[in-house]
Enzyme design. Structure first.
Site, short mmCIF file in Angstrom:
data_model
loop_
_atom_site.label_atom_id
_atom_site.label_comp_id
_atom_site.label_asym_id
_atom_site.label_seq_id
_atom_site.Cartn_x
_atom_site.Cartn_y
_atom_site.Cartn_z
N LYS A 240 47.25 38.25 36.36
CA LYS A 240 45.30 38.54 36.96
C LYS A 240 43.97 38.79 36.42
O LYS A 240 43.37 38.74 37.20
CB LYS A 240 45.73 39.12 37.96
CG LYS A 240 46.94 39.14 39.14
CD LYS A 240 47.42 39.77 40.03
CE LYS A 240 48.21 40.39 39.77
NZ LYS A 240 48.52 41.52 40.82
N ARG B 179 54.41 49.97 50.31
CA ARG B 179 53.84 47.92 51.14
C ARG B 179 55.32 47.60 51.69
O ARG B 179 55.91 47.87 52.14
CB ARG B 179 52.92 47.16 49.96
CG ARG B 179 54.25 47.31 48.70
CD ARG B 179 53.55 46.75 48.00
NE ARG B 179 52.98 47.25 47.15
CZ ARG B 179 52.55 46.79 45.81
NH1 ARG B 179 52.71 45.49 45.54
NH2 ARG B 179 52.02 47.46 45.05
N PRO C 249 43.85 38.73 44.86
CA PRO C 249 44.63 37.84 44.24
C PRO C 249 45.59 37.58 43.42
O PRO C 249 45.58 38.78 42.88
CB PRO C 249 42.72 37.38 44.07
CG PRO C 249 42.06 38.00 44.78
CD PRO C 249 42.35 39.30 44.78
N GLU C 250 46.43 36.86 43.62
CA GLU C 250 47.51 36.60 42.58
C GLU C 250 46.86 35.81 41.56
O GLU C 250 46.18 35.19 41.13
CB GLU C 250 48.59 36.60 43.18
CG GLU C 250 49.21 37.56 43.91
CD GLU C 250 49.94 38.20 44.36
OE1 GLU C 250 51.08 37.49 44.55
OE2 GLU C 250 50.56 38.50 45.60
N HIS D 156 27.73 40.93 49.83
CA HIS D 156 28.20 41.88 48.70
C HIS D 156 28.16 41.02 47.16
O HIS D 156 28.81 41.12 46.94
CB HIS D 156 29.69 42.49 49.45
CG HIS D 156 29.67 42.43 50.77
ND1 HIS D 156 29.51 43.65 51.38
CD2 HIS D 156 30.49 42.06 51.47
CE1 HIS D 156 30.00 44.72 52.04
NE2 HIS D 156 30.48 42.69 52.56
#
EC number: 3.2.2.23
Length: 313
Positions: free
Chosen positions: A61, A296, A2-3, A101
């Site tokens: 974040k 990346r 998530p950003e 989870h």
């Protein structure tokens, strides 16, 4: 992972459904998710029990919930939440079964028509929760995006730079610090101590929109170029917010468990070998390329974002 837009979507959900409610029960189902709380899971649960959520604040974040006691005194500590790669904050009815989870379950005081639990779910366990002391911000401005605008920030988030959507973000200071970094532009945009909230996806999208190569040396940037990439980052993240964030799989959802749809509007990220939308509009057939960057990937248009001679890879 998530950003900023994804975390802001979650913050708004928590602000709507959780702020103003008292935490009436705490279950730590997996101690690994509170491992950063140095006093341990029992202390974590004891300290949270009975606290009232006063606000929901985001910087970059990082997300935190300032807490007050039953005496209504100003917040002195906050529940700091980091979603990591797969963390989710969900607001659910207590009678619904726990997620596969599920790591932490917080029971909330009753509010008609509102789910009674705040749940922290984390498949990969890179995220977590902890209680942290609040301290005044260095500049006296609000700690981050919130309803109250209190000038407080958790100790563990104080080193994080302000994000481009923060009203207190200083463009001139950012430009001066950016030029002093003497590194590649994308590497600087991902440095959370310099500017927070811009991750790999939105960095690629902002650089594509600003027509700048990710390896452009920061010390060669002119002020108009810095402002251009900031404007692009804001515009991209505002559009992502309007779409509920970017979801590529089930790991990112909002507090109601819904996915975001901005992935359908991406212009560069993840579009290797597909036409550049801007070139296509101009009648050119340039394809987006994928390049290695810091273990990346980076995506760019070879025509719109030409490689500078003095590139810093």
């Amino acid at each position: 992972m998530p950003e900023l837009p994804e975390v802001e979507v979650v913050r708004r959900g928590v602000e709507r459904w959780v702020v103003g409610r008292r935490i009436e029960s705490v279950q730590v189902l997996d101690p690994r998710s509170v491992r950063r709380h140095e006093a341990g899971p029992v202390s974590f649960a004891d300290e949270l029990d009975g606290a009232v959520v006063a606000d929901a604040v985001r910087r970059g974040k990082f997300l935190w919930l300032p807490l007050t006691g039953t005496d209504g005194a100003p917040p002195r500590e906050a529940l700091l939440v980091h979603l990591g790669m797969s963390g989710q904050l969900l607001v659910k009815d207590a009678e619904l079964p726990g997620e596969k989870h599920l790591k932490v379950r917080l029971g909330l005081s009753e509010r008609p028509g509102t789910p009674a639990e705040l749940r922290f779910v984390d498949q990969r366990i890179f995220g977590g929760m902890l209680l942290d002391r609040l301290v005044p911000t260095d500049d006296g401005a609000p700690g981050g995006r919130s309803a109250t605008g209190a000038p407080l920030v958790p100790v563990r988030a104080a080193h994080i730079g302000r994000d481009p959507l923060d009203p207190a973000f200083d463009e001139g200071l950012f430009h001066d610090r950016l030029r002093r970094r003497r590194t590649g532009l994308k590497r600087a945009l991902l440095d959370q101590s310099l500017v927070s909230g811009i991750g790999n996806i939105y960095a690629d999208e902002a650089l594509w929109q600003a027509r700048l190569h990710w390896a452009r040396p920061t010390d060669t940037l002119r002020r108009p170029e810095t402002l251009r990439v900031l404007a692009a980052a804001r515009e991209v993240m505002d559009r992502a917010l309007a779409a509920g964030g970017t979801s590529f799989d089930s790991l990112y959802v909002n507090v109601n468990g819904e996915s975001g749809y901005f992935a359908r509007s991406l212009s560069a990220y993840g579009r290797a070998s597909l036409p550049c939308p801007r070139c296509a509009e101009a009648g050119r057939s340039t394809l987006i390329v994928r390049e290695q960057f810091m273990n990346r990937s980076s995506y760019r248009c070879p025509a719109c974002q030409r490689t500078p001679r003095n590139a810093r890879f």
